[in-house]
Design an enzyme around this catalytic site. Structure first.
Site, PDB file in Angstrom:
ATOM      1  CB  CYS A  81      -0.966  -0.007   1.180  1.00  0.00           C
ATOM      2  SG  CYS A  81      -2.097  -1.404   1.114  1.00  0.00           S
ATOM      3  CB  CYS A 217     -13.164  -2.165   5.557  1.00  0.00           C
ATOM      4  SG  CYS A 217     -13.506  -3.396   6.833  1.00  0.00           S
ATOM      5  CB  SER A 218      -9.540   0.910   2.839  1.00  0.00           C
ATOM      6  OG  SER A 218      -9.059  -0.401   2.830  1.00  0.00           O
ATOM      7  CG  HIS A 347      -6.580   1.767   0.049  1.00  0.00           C
ATOM      8  ND1 HIS A 347      -5.440   2.390  -0.402  1.00  0.00           N
ATOM      9  CD2 HIS A 347      -6.147   0.702   0.783  1.00  0.00           C
ATOM     10  CE1 HIS A 347      -4.373   1.728   0.031  1.00  0.00           C
ATOM     11  NE2 HIS A 347      -4.767   0.694   0.737  1.00  0.00           N
TER      12      HIS A 347
END
Lengths: 401, 132
Positions: A81, A217-218, A347
């Protein structure tokens, strides 16, 4: 002349779903727009670094084939990430080394509908016979049998571990962090989701890995971001308008995780972030209290909490109280994730480490519209990639013009 | 008795099942998988050490949504066994926040994963609450 490096142009696509466009389309849009934003072209670039974590290799050359094959060195980077931040760091290093005057960094990902990341069993064998394999000699998939490999579960444990060490955490506290970010994104037209969510809605949503429900959550989505960086000497030869809008990279730090007991049992996202933050503050000559805004890696609500502490935004062990004080809301003393963060802005993995820098630059340039943090002069952008890699960039408004 | 095989090679079966680790002889860092050299000090000499079987829950999550083929719900945890952290499921407990707490005491327990065509039984492990 100094060895400072500046962001000359920067852009992020709207994050969301692009069923009709591939990663090369999205990356090209971001790259061309970043070049245009900086008033330069591909012909000016001396180095290119690009990443697309889930897309295999060669994204840099694929981008060149769409926007300009000028023969410059192209680096394909992959750092979980932190891939986007790593691309940017690579371009910055080339400029600091004197190898290039201008560099282009690009991150792109298509993740809409990707589902759960990190987890998965091993393929089934035809033979019904227990056979040890891998470095642990496992006879069966360990995900779900020896703890969890899923990202929501891993980061849930990261937040719970903080709670065990310092106290003050609860399901509700973590949900409130998510409530903040979903509220912030209502002002961000580039966010994948702009829907405000109440605390009740967040806590009542589908539980993924306690205490992380789905909106905590992303958000998997598609998107790209790109940045053009320039040396201090070269910037001084450019127009006053280019100099005025340029953003100073006061610190560009990339760390990996130093060995700690347990770091190979549960990833330690804390130590490398603390090390990166300390190096960044020293390099920039500023402290956490000087920051007008922070974009940090809230891949899960449980992660945002621990990074308040890791980045030194609060005193050690004080992250829960710091959040409860309202400090990290956009009208607080240290606004965090005014973009909506990974939970709401989204994301698209490799784009994230440049998109968060775009957000900070946008405010420092005074161009953030409805969500502008008034008078913002200095900001910090942070990403973490499991494995692990941590990128921290401190950015400052230009004093030119 | 039919042959048994542990789910992973760092689970030692027998009368008193326990976990084992590779310990670096120069710095004491412990690893559950085989190592070329130590991540802490780069030493290349390791010895086997047995891990304590009673520990304390340092972190947990209750996974209710997982990859296909992974049975949910289950409780994943990180447990401190006398200074060595291990990962595993908390078993023999209701998988709800009311029944699991940070700092709770647990001990290693084993269970059957089933028997293959050759008659070998695979044995898994987890951590179960110690009832005081």
């Amino acid at each position: 002349m100094s060895d400072d490096v500046w962001i000359l142009g920067i852009y992020m696509t709207k994050f969301g779903k692009y069923p009709d466009r591939d990663t090369v389309d999205l990356a090209s849009e971001a790259a061309l727009a970043a070049l245009a934003d900086g008033g330069v072209t591909m012909k000016d670039m001396g180095v290119l670094a690009a990443g697309c974590l889930m897309g295999g290799g060669g994204i840099a050359q694929q981008i060149q084939k769409q926007i300009g094959q000028t023969g410059i060195p192209a680096f394909n980077v992959s750092n979980a990430c932190a891939t986007g931040a790593t691309a940017l760091r690579t371009a910055i290093m080339a400029i600091k080394a004197g190898e290039a005057d201008f560099g282009l960094a690009v991150g792109v990902e298509k993740l809409a509908g990707a589902g759960l990341l990190g987890a998965g069993g091993r393929p089934k064998s035809d033979k019904n016979e227990w056979t040890p394999s891998g470095r642990y000699g496992a006879v069966a998939s360990t995900d779900g049998r020896i703890g969890t490999d899923s990202m929501p579960g891993v980061f849930a444990q990261v937040g719970m571990e903080y709670g065990h060490k310092y106290g003050g955490t609860s399901f509700e506290l973590f949900a409130k962090i998510s409530e903040k970010n979903h509220s912030h994104s209502t002002l961000n037209p580039k966010a994948a989701y702009q829907k405000k969510m109440t605390l009740e809605e967040i806590m009542g949503d589908m539980m993924i890995a306690y205490p992380n429900t789905r909106p905590m959550c992303s958000a998997n989505c598609d998107g790209a971001a790109a940045a053009v960086v320039v040396s201090d000497a070269k910037l001084k030869t450019l127009s006053l308008e280019q100099q005025r809008r340029a953003i100073k990279v006061s610190a560009s730090i990339l760390t990996s995780d130093p060995w700690q007991e347990a770091c190979q049992v549960l990833p330690d996202v804390n130590t490398l972030t603390k090390v990166a933050a300390k190096q960044a503050y020293e390099k920039a000559g500023i402290g956490p209290s000087d920051l007008d805004l922070v974009e940090l890696h809230d891949c899960f609500a449980t992660a945002e909490l621990v990074h308040y502490d890791n980045l030194g935004l609060c005193e050690e062990g004080g992250a829960a109280a710091f959040f409860e004080s309202g400090a990290t809301w956009r009208d607080g003393t240290t606004p965090v994730n005014v973009s909506g963060g990974l939970e709401s802005k989204g994301h698209p993995i490799a784009a994230t480490g440049i998109a968060n820098i775009w957000e900070v630059c946008h405010h420092l340039r005074g161009e953030a519209g409805d969500r502008q943090i008034e008078g913002a002069k200095v900001g910090l952008a942070h990403v973490i990639g499991l494995g692990s890699a941590c990128g921290v960039h401190i950015l400052e408004k230009s004093s030119f013009g | 008795m039919a042959a048994q095989i542990p789910i992973v090679d760092y689970l030692v079966l027998g009368d008193q099942p326990h976990l084992t680790a590779h310990e670096c002889t120069s710095c004491g860092a412990r690893y559950f998988d085989r190592r070329n050299a130590c991540a802490n000090c780069s030493g290349t000499d390791f010895r086997h050490v047995n891990i304590a079987t009673d520990g304390e829950v340092r972190a947990f999550t209750i996974v209710t949504f997982a990859a296909p083929g992974v049975k949910v719900p289950f409780v994943s945890s990180i447990v401190d066994f006398d200074g060595t952290s291990a990962r595993g499921n908390i078993i023999n407990v209701e998988p709800t926040p009311e029944h699991i707490s940070l700092g709770m005491k647990v001990k290693l327990a084993t269970y059957s994963l089933g028997t293959d065509d050759t008659g070998t039984e695979a044995i898994g492990f987890g951590f179960e609450p110690i009832n005081n």
